[in-house]
Design a protein around this motif. Sequence first.
Motif: not given
Length: 56
Positions: A33, A22, A36
């Motif tokens: 992210d 991520a 994620v």
Amino acid sequence: MFIRKDLCDICGSCVSVCPVDAITIEEFNAEIDQNVCTECGNCLIICPAKAIEHKS
């Protein structure tokens, strides 16, 4: 998790411990992210600059 850009030295330690990939390092920023990230906390523990925090 989020990265405090004022503390992050872009060392990349967090990237290697993220089990879901991520975190990315761009030219002058590290990014997580949010779609994620599973909030596992590995990056929070490993960050030598204490630049990663839980979302509040």
